[in-house]
Scaffold this active site. Structure first.
Site, PDB file in Angstrom:
ATOM      1  CB  ALA A 173      36.801  33.967  36.345  1.00  0.00           C
ATOM      2  N   GLY A 181      37.035  36.112  41.392  1.00  0.00           N
ATOM      3  CA  GLY A 181      35.587  35.779  41.500  1.00  0.00           C
ATOM      4  C   GLY A 181      35.459  35.083  42.734  1.00  0.00           C
ATOM      5  CD  GLU A 233      34.420  40.170  41.949  1.00  0.00           C
ATOM      6  OE1 GLU A 233      34.495  39.267  40.938  1.00  0.00           O
ATOM      7  OE2 GLU A 233      33.938  41.148  41.596  1.00  0.00           O
ATOM      8  CD  GLU A 290      39.410  40.212  39.664  1.00  0.00           C
ATOM      9  OE1 GLU A 290      40.089  40.689  40.651  1.00  0.00           O
ATOM     10  OE2 GLU A 290      38.410  39.511  40.155  1.00  0.00           O
TER      11      GLU A 290
END
Ligand code: NAD
Length: 701
Positions: free
Chosen positions: A63, A102, A105, A125
């Site tokens: 992210a 992310g 993901e 994370e």
């Protein structure tokens, strides 16, 4: 919007390439670009599959954390991922490089994953106090099983794609050009009639864990210390547990979403983000620009193969740099090399390195006795006894043998680098490289610049820290540098409180509860109580202060700490966990009485404040004196060298959180009740409070 996604067509395959240098984070433009790209490809009937990859060295590094807390721009990542997952054409993630958070993901909502062999893949994370919040906690267990998925998420460490392939994360490793390989792979699966393949529909890997409470209880029981106190740890486990126990995939996603929000709002998250950015910030030195030339370190020399010299030699060998270690005493050499070998063999027994790895590392370490054999090394690190006269003699010798431009470093814990440099004809090449014990494990490297140290030597030492896997923080030359100067105040306060009636055990318990790996007295027992006692008797000095008298009285009783199974604590045979001893408490009381201290009751709050406020006040002086560049440098030193909990962000960050006005008021109150120079408020602290500012307002200065 930040970042773009390029669209092109190769035969029957759409290729989406993310471009958001340097590491392609999922900024607004990337999310929107991916959404638009997928929509375009899905609408084109001539296309059978979609490949998504990254430009440069990353697939997607995660992210964009600079967007955290700001209003959403463009499409939300969840929506984009849901759209990808609804695709009727197979999506192939072509993982060309960094694939983290992310980014991973996004790869998990793709139908297939192919990767370059060394591309790092992971979910880091937890390191910033959150959890994979875009389906990672739900999809990864379905792909590789809950145990393996928890290992990935709770460690936060990335693994190379080849390893990820081994556990089923990656479908195929592509050795050559990744995009060509991915397009060929897409065409192959389309030709074979394979269509989409959604992880959300997979359940075979999780079925055995349904209702298996014991499995999750075991995971909780066996958490490593560094993860136990993290709020995000429990949240991640709960997310996996929920996903495993339910058939409703979307309910799992919702649970994850709510848990992410809880992590996000938790105070640990802000502290951990501070640590994350600070670790990068400490590399920035205002008068040593990024483009300062650095010297290449292809071979190193170390003087002394004792506790520190041996550990530092291991640091070099671990990264493949040959190192020559000088000992003038043959027996010490043999002992030192023996300790190194033994350490490596223990690592091999624990499966951390291979047996061949032990030999490879040992072959890189050469014991020598003649300083002349150091003539080719690029850096030499002196790690002999902490005695300025002996160190000066060594540097005079080094000046004669080390090649021009070689870095001359000292591992002193706090002696004057300028005095050491003055013993040479090239003070510009002399620098402090203060490793922490055990040097092969501890992450901190305090780099100490002398008055005349040049920018090139500073840049070289900072870069060396990185090469050796450390976090390097720059300090100016001043007694005890940054960390030990603060630690002295901490130790002094602990002693003073015991003199005033606190028990050492109560102090240790308070610090453990705060999140320190050990309390000050457990630490003393580990280091050994006899060091100060011996130094005092050698110098013919009588113990003066309460801590010195307490320490020396214990040594007179043969209580040297863990090494003699007795110190402040008693250590039953083979145990490192100490038991309390009433004899020690009685001894403390009688010495305190003799010295005229009145006994008072202490509560944990006072203990915590007395210890940390003394440290923070000294930290403010260190900043004022320009010894540390920024408050965050102090935070990084204290976290990585002294065990301050990352979840509290470091002592200066923590002080900001207490409210500097409260901190100052308490310091003034301690000045009244306890007296002493230690409680003289640092002028910087007074100025910040007067201006309504915090230490964080000084960042970047
Ligand atoms: P140590 O006593 O374990 O080792 C010193 C070694 O140097 C001995 O093996 C000795 O034989 C050797 N030696 C002495 N004079 C020598 C010479 N002229 N040439 C070659 N070898 C010589 O000491 P240590 O604990 O490793 O400390 C070394 C330095 O590191 C000190 O300056 C100390 O302050 C600093 N330091 C120590 C620690 C720690 O926790 N031990 C932590 C950080 C820094």
């Amino acid at each position: 919007m930040k970042g773009t996604v390029h669209y092109e067509v190769r035969d029957n395959v759409a290729l989406l390439t993310i471009e958001n240098p340097p590491v392609n984070p999922l900024s607004s433009g990337v999310r929107q670009g991916l959404y638009d790209g997928f929509a375009k490809a899905l609408a084109d009937d001539t296309l059978d599959a979609i490949v998504v990859t990254g430009a440069g060295r990353a697939f997607i590094a995660g992210a964009d954390i600079t967007e955290f807390g700001k209003p959403l721009e463009g499409i939300d990542l969840h929506e984009m991922c849901a759209f990808m997952e609804s695709s009727e054409k197979p999506i192939i993630a072509a993982i060309n490089g960094l694939c983290l958070g992310g980014g991973f993901e996004v790869a998990l909502v793709s139908d297939y994953r192919v990767a370059a062999p060394d591309a790092p893949i992971g979910l880091p994370e937890i390191k910033i106090g959150v959890l994979p919040g875009c389906g990672g906690t739900q999809r990864l267990p379905r792909l590789i099983g809950p145990k393996e998925a928890l290992d990935v998420m709770l460690s936060g460490d990335p693994m190379p794609a080849a390893e990820a392939h081994g556990i089923g994360i990656v479908d195929e490793i592509i050795e050559g050009e990744i995009v060509d390989g991915a397009v060929a792979y897409a065409q192959k699966i389309v030709a074979a009639g394979a269509a989409t393949r959604k992880i959300r529909d997979e359940s075979t890997r999780i079925e055995a864990y349904r209702g298996n409470d014991e499995f999750f209880a075991e995971v909780r029981k066996k958490l490593p210390r560094k993860r136990r106190d993290r709020f995000a740890t429990e949240m991640i486990i709960q997310c996996v547990e929920t996903g495993v126990n339910s058939d409703d995939f979307d309910a799992g996603l919702q649970f994850e979403f709510a848990s992410f929000d809880k992590c996000f709002k938790h105070p640990q998250r802000e502290a951990l983000i501070h640590v994350f950015f600070s670790e990068r910030e400490v590399a920035r030195i205002p008068d040593v620009p990024k483009d300062t030339p650095v010297k290449t370190i292809e071979e190193a020399g170390i003087i002394g193969c004792g506790t520190m010299g041996g550990g530092i030699a291991m640091c070099f060998a671990n990264v493949g740099i040959p190192v020559k270690v000088v000992e003038t005493d043959g027996e010490a050499m043999e002992r030192g090399l023996g300790v190194i070998r033994n350490n490596y063999e223990i690592q091999a027994q624990r499966g951390r390195i291979t047996k061949t790895g032990v030999e490879e590392r040992m072959n890189l370490i050469t014991g020598i006795s003649d300083y002349n054999d150091l003539k080719d090394v690029d850096i030499v690190i002196e790690a002999i006894y902490e005695n300025i006269d002996v160190k000066k003699e060594v540097f005079e010798k080094l000046d004669k043998v080390i090649k021009p431009g070689g870095v001359l470093a000292s591992n002193t814990s706090g002696l004057d680098i300028d005095a050491i440099a003055a013993a040479t004809s090239r003070p510009e090449d002399v620098i402090g490289t203060h490793f922490f014990s055990p040097a092969n494990i501890m992450r901190l490297l305090e780099v100490v610049r002398g008055e005349k140290t040049n920018a090139e030597s500073i840049a070289t030492a900072m870069k060396l820290g990185k090469t050796l896997g450390k976090v390097a923080v720059l300090s100016r030359n001043a007694p005890s540098f940054i960390g030990n100067r603060m630690l002295n105040k901490y130790g002094y306060q602990a002693g003073e409180m015991v003199a005033q009636g606190a028990s050492p055990y109560q102090i240790d318990r308070t610090m453990l509860a705060f999140g320190m790996p050990m309390g000050p007295y457990q630490m003393d027992d580990l280091v050994g109580l006899d060091l100060g006692w011996r130094a005092r008797s050698l110098a013919g000095k009588e113990p003066q202060s309460f801590p010195e008298r307490f320490n020396d009285a214990l040594c007179e009783m043969g209580r040297f700490g863990q090494k003699s199974s007795r110190g402040y604590y008693i250590y039953p045979e083979g145990s490192r966990t100490g038991e309390q001893d009433s004899e020690v408490l009685e001894l403390a009381k009688s010495i305190a009485r003799e010295m005229g201290f009145a006994a008072t009751e202490f509560d944990s709050e006072t203990i915590l404040k007395r210890l940390w406020y003394a440290v923070v006040n000294e930290g403010a002086r260190i900043l004022e004196d320009g010894i540390a560049i920024r408050p965050c440098d102090i935070d990084i030193v204290y976290i990585n060298g002294y065990g301050f909990p990352e979840t509290e962000g470091g002592p200066m960050f923590w002080a900001d959180r207490q409210g500097l006005d409260h901190v100052l008021a308490d310091i003034k109150a301690f000045k009244e009740t306890c007296g002493g120079e230690i409680w003289e408020p640092a002028p910087l602290l007074e100025r910040l409070v007067a201006e309504g500012k915090t230490f964080s307002n000084l960042q970047g200065s």
